[in-house]
Design a protein around this motif. Sequence first.
Motif, mmCIF file in Angstrom:
data_model
loop_
_atom_site.group_PDB
_atom_site.id
_atom_site.type_symbol
_atom_site.label_atom_id
_atom_site.label_comp_id
_atom_site.label_asym_id
_atom_site.label_seq_id
_atom_site.Cartn_x
_atom_site.Cartn_y
_atom_site.Cartn_z
ATOM 1 N N LEU A 228 0.914 -1.258 -0.146
ATOM 2 C CA LEU A 228 0.106 0.130 0.448
ATOM 3 C C LEU A 228 0.903 1.736 0.151
ATOM 4 C CD1 LEU A 228 -2.575 1.410 0.065
ATOM 5 C CD2 LEU A 228 -2.322 1.475 2.929
ATOM 6 N N GLU A 229 0.161 1.946 -0.990
ATOM 7 C CA GLU A 229 1.261 3.547 -1.340
ATOM 8 C C GLU A 229 0.404 4.308 -1.312
ATOM 9 O OE1 GLU A 229 4.820 4.129 -3.623
ATOM 10 O OE2 GLU A 229 4.460 1.753 -3.892
ATOM 11 N N LEU A 230 0.151 5.122 -0.247
ATOM 12 C CA LEU A 230 -1.102 6.189 0.328
ATOM 13 C C LEU A 230 -0.445 6.858 -1.031
ATOM 14 C CD1 LEU A 230 -0.695 5.890 3.794
ATOM 15 C CD2 LEU A 230 -2.462 5.025 2.411
ATOM 16 N N PRO A 231 -2.304 6.958 -1.534
ATOM 17 C CA PRO A 231 -2.148 8.668 -2.426
ATOM 18 C C PRO A 231 -2.023 10.262 -1.980
ATOM 19 C CG PRO A 231 -4.217 7.951 -1.704
ATOM 20 C CD PRO A 231 -3.276 6.887 -1.452
ATOM 21 N N ASP A 232 -1.401 10.699 -2.248
ATOM 22 C CA ASP A 232 -0.852 12.080 -2.099
ATOM 23 C C ASP A 232 -0.354 12.249 -0.716
ATOM 24 O OD1 ASP A 232 -3.345 13.089 -4.752
ATOM 25 O OD2 ASP A 232 -4.310 12.141 -3.120
ATOM 26 N N LEU A 233 0.786 11.878 -0.758
ATOM 27 C CA LEU A 233 1.585 11.457 0.482
ATOM 28 C C LEU A 233 2.936 12.654 0.322
ATOM 29 C CD1 LEU A 233 1.347 10.566 3.110
ATOM 30 C CD2 LEU A 233 2.943 9.159 2.433
ATOM 31 N N GLU A 234 2.992 13.279 1.142
ATOM 32 C CA GLU A 234 4.044 14.181 0.832
ATOM 33 C C GLU A 234 6.246 13.156 1.004
ATOM 34 O OE1 GLU A 234 3.827 17.449 0.086
ATOM 35 O OE2 GLU A 234 2.002 17.932 0.475
ATOM 36 N N GLU A 235 6.728 14.245 0.391
ATOM 37 C CA GLU A 235 8.352 13.627 0.839
ATOM 38 C C GLU A 235 8.359 13.133 1.809
ATOM 39 O OE1 GLU A 235 11.378 11.997 -0.812
ATOM 40 O OE2 GLU A 235 9.776 12.243 -1.753
ATOM 41 N N HIS A 236 9.002 11.805 2.096
ATOM 42 C CA HIS A 236 8.910 11.547 3.689
ATOM 43 C C HIS A 236 7.640 10.951 4.798
ATOM 44 C CE1 HIS A 236 13.247 12.260 2.813
ATOM 45 N NE2 HIS A 236 12.624 14.027 2.446
ATOM 46 N N GLY A 237 6.393 11.585 3.720
ATOM 47 C CA GLY A 237 5.756 10.894 4.512
ATOM 48 C C GLY A 237 4.992 9.829 4.932
ATOM 49 N N ASP A 238 4.511 9.447 5.793
ATOM 50 C CA ASP A 238 3.525 8.410 6.275
ATOM 51 C C ASP A 238 2.892 8.170 6.614
ATOM 52 O OD1 ASP A 238 3.382 10.271 8.749
ATOM 53 O OD2 ASP A 238 5.695 8.953 10.069
ATOM 54 N N VAL A 239 1.908 7.108 7.114
ATOM 55 C CA VAL A 239 0.370 7.054 7.551
ATOM 56 C C VAL A 239 -0.242 8.196 8.196
ATOM 57 C CG1 VAL A 239 0.815 5.098 8.999
ATOM 58 C CG2 VAL A 239 -1.311 4.979 7.803
ATOM 59 N N SER A 240 0.672 8.701 9.125
ATOM 60 C CA SER A 240 -0.014 9.100 10.230
ATOM 61 C C SER A 240 -0.117 10.622 9.239
ATOM 62 C CB SER A 240 0.883 9.471 11.281
ATOM 63 O OG SER A 240 1.321 8.383 12.128
ATOM 64 N N ASP A 241 0.757 10.902 8.674
ATOM 65 C CA ASP A 241 0.459 12.112 8.050
ATOM 66 C C ASP A 241 -0.264 12.212 6.642
ATOM 67 O OD1 ASP A 241 3.364 13.854 9.151
ATOM 68 O OD2 ASP A 241 4.569 12.207 7.733
ATOM 69 N N TRP A 242 -0.847 11.260 6.435
ATOM 70 C CA TRP A 242 -1.946 10.858 5.805
ATOM 71 C C TRP A 242 -3.130 11.495 6.433
ATOM 72 C CZ3 TRP A 242 -5.894 6.697 4.861
ATOM 73 C CH2 TRP A 242 -5.995 7.719 4.321
ATOM 74 N N LEU A 243 -3.030 10.516 7.657
ATOM 75 C CA LEU A 243 -4.565 10.879 8.539
ATOM 76 C C LEU A 243 -4.373 12.425 8.678
ATOM 77 C CD1 LEU A 243 -4.557 7.642 10.281
ATOM 78 C CD2 LEU A 243 -5.693 7.544 8.866
ATOM 79 N N ASP A 244 -2.984 12.802 9.007
ATOM 80 C CA ASP A 244 -3.530 13.754 9.418
ATOM 81 C C ASP A 244 -4.241 14.816 8.715
ATOM 82 O OD1 ASP A 244 -2.141 13.801 12.291
ATOM 83 O OD2 ASP A 244 -0.204 14.207 11.392
ATOM 84 N N ASP A 245 -3.625 14.681 6.971
ATOM 85 C CA ASP A 245 -4.068 15.639 6.282
ATOM 86 C C ASP A 245 -5.811 14.917 5.533
ATOM 87 O OD1 ASP A 245 -1.826 16.836 5.564
ATOM 88 O OD2 ASP A 245 -1.113 15.631 3.832
ATOM 89 N N GLY A 246 -6.811 14.478 6.313
ATOM 90 C CA GLY A 246 -7.746 14.271 5.972
ATOM 91 C C GLY A 246 -8.449 12.936 5.817
ATOM 92 N N GLY A 247 -7.093 11.844 5.775
ATOM 93 C CA GLY A 247 -7.449 10.520 5.443
ATOM 94 C C GLY A 247 -8.565 9.944 6.812
#
Length: 750
Positions: A228-247
């Motif tokens: 699983l490569e999460l969509p629209d993830l910033e460089e160096h981002g992880d699943v916590s960042d993805w959730l912080d961005d609205g996931g």
Amino acid sequence: MTAASDAAGILRAQACGRPRCPCNRAERRGVGLTHCPVHQDNTPSFNVSVRGDTLLYHCHGGGCSQQTVTQALRDAHLLEEATQSSWGDRIDLSFYDYRDERGHRLFQVVRTFPKGFRQRKPVGHDDWINNIDGVRRVLYMLPELLAADPRNTTVFIVEGEKDVDRLRGMGFVATCNPGGAGKWQAEYNEYFRGRSVVIVVDNDDPGRNHAMGVAHHLRGIPRVLRWLELPDLEEHGDVSDWLDDGGDREQLIHLARRAPQPPLIVGNNEGTASLLSTDAVRIVLNGPSGPIDFSFTDMEKVGKRELEAEMSVHLLQPGTVDDAYTTRLNLLSNSGREGIRREIVDVLGLPKDQAAKLLNRAYDQARRLFLGQDRTQRIRDIEAPTRLEYMVGEMLLEERPTILFGPGGSLKTYISMSVMLAISQGQAWLGRLVKRRNCLLIDYETGEKTTGLRFRRLAAAFGMDDIPENIYLWHANGLPLEDLVEPLKRSIDQHEIGFLGIDHCAAAAGSEPETSEAALRFYRALGKLKTPTLAIAHVTGDVASKPELARRPFGSIFWDNGAGLTWFLQKEEQDEGSGEATIGLFQKKWNDTGRLRDFSVRVSFDGDAGPIDVETADLRSSSELMAARGQQWVVHHALNQPMTVEALHEATNIAAGPLRRILNHYHGLFERVNGDGTPTGRNAAIWQRTASSNRSTALSIERVNLNGSVGASEGPPNRSNGTVEPLTLSGSEENGGLNSTSQPGDDLPW
């Protein structure tokens, strides 16, 4: 002023406003990376955080001292003189306990600010030693992993403890190895045997390499393994960042269910070969001056000596040309490979002898990896609907293509355009429930202006002011559909197309449509587009003159095999000058649907510029269309009262011998009776319709016509009284399917 408000003010002031810059995320969250107030950093390197009532900040990118940074913040009035900030020493932020199978604590990982980690082992009750020498390394949250039911839960493997805790707080089972990227140990593998596992990939090279290493260790051990490569993830981002961005939880479940298998990598000292997906391979070989990337995509075996692929060759070493050579080729064609070798020598400047060896090695590895991949799937693991999905109720399937075929002049184009208008707005088509989608017409015949005129006239009858803005036209200019796949994919993605119309099949096939090869190429192209489709096929010859012979669009059985449904269209003979035409639609091919009800429509033309109306008609009222349905229906239509064979011959003009064969063959339609109408034995000379056939053909419901009026028809649009019921989720899907509370019998969540 509080520490939180100070942090928010700093992040707001330092945000650059550029789209997708991490500073925007930090401003929204109130903590995180932004731009340094001292040195110029295009990539945010200044971390701002809050712990309790303490404001924490530190520059990670420019070597700026805390004193310099503090003064800059004060000069910008972002920090009060009296603010107390702990920036001299590292601050312990988080503590992660690693425990063995019985829950006994073995060691602890401490997360610090500025960002860092240290590992320590307990001594006595309250003391620690800052190393874990001699301590067994175990997975984070190992007891919780072991307690999770292997059959009814999915395990997320992430890179760090923070992500594990975040996912566990959402009800998932998650784990990671100690030490971060690259520290996975083989002894962890058995914990995942028979489980469903999703590897969540951090968006940077170390994260991908770590995930690849985990996948390599686990291959063949879990019941299901996903990447699983999460969509629209910033460089160096992880699943916590993805959730912080609205996931959210539901989106993560959706992505996990559809995640592919991990890329397969095999290699030696000469290079590596990676199976990226079922139809994509990447080969990296060591060339004369550095690595060379050979990427093969859209691979397909189309014949005994044909293995086609899109190949891109790129030099990876620094200081070489940036050009990439791209072509489509048959990997099994020696002559084609020789021509490509010459072109690569010219474009990329490779030595002739080296180019030939590298290309042959790349071809061979790509062929072996593509053809040798394990395509086994557990059918129970495949996500599938609980019932057939229709685009138009009991007329047009969502999963597989539907084809309308018939002789020229049977108004197939007008009918398909009216269907597209209904789908574009999500409005019922002749009483049949439809799904709303953006539509694209791939045109091989009509032309732009005529297409626009026809749609506009049909839209006027539909009560629309103009053609809906979500219907698009793609003029194919005679190019076969298989040559248009890549640009069509881009158009489908760009305009969010959810439904295709194709006018017509023969031109789209690109060769003589009677052959099996034409059908296979047409359906392969549609399979790559992965979009519900209604296609038109024009037939001639015996089928046009004798509609009762119609079986399939063209001669090859593959035209039947590739379609989900096919409908034969026959137009009733019109009076000269008439502005109305009645067309029968007769189902010729079905598998999963069972036999659907034939029906008819009436197309009315208001002059040469007015509205064109499509509405329901009564198929039973037309002996001509009933004849196209089959001679048994001509007999059924004429047998409106008990009759002898001689009387039926007079009514139908069918010879006595064929009439007897029809009456004796179709037991569900006809029966012998006495003179008083009661059923009798084989020797009776009087025939009538069976009661069941009378009921089935007499069914009549009100349908909403395309223009909103109401009319009668010969039967319901589907078996659910004119509606298509929405899919209902199973119990595991309703609660997310990925948590440990799934009911017994629930299986994989995707």
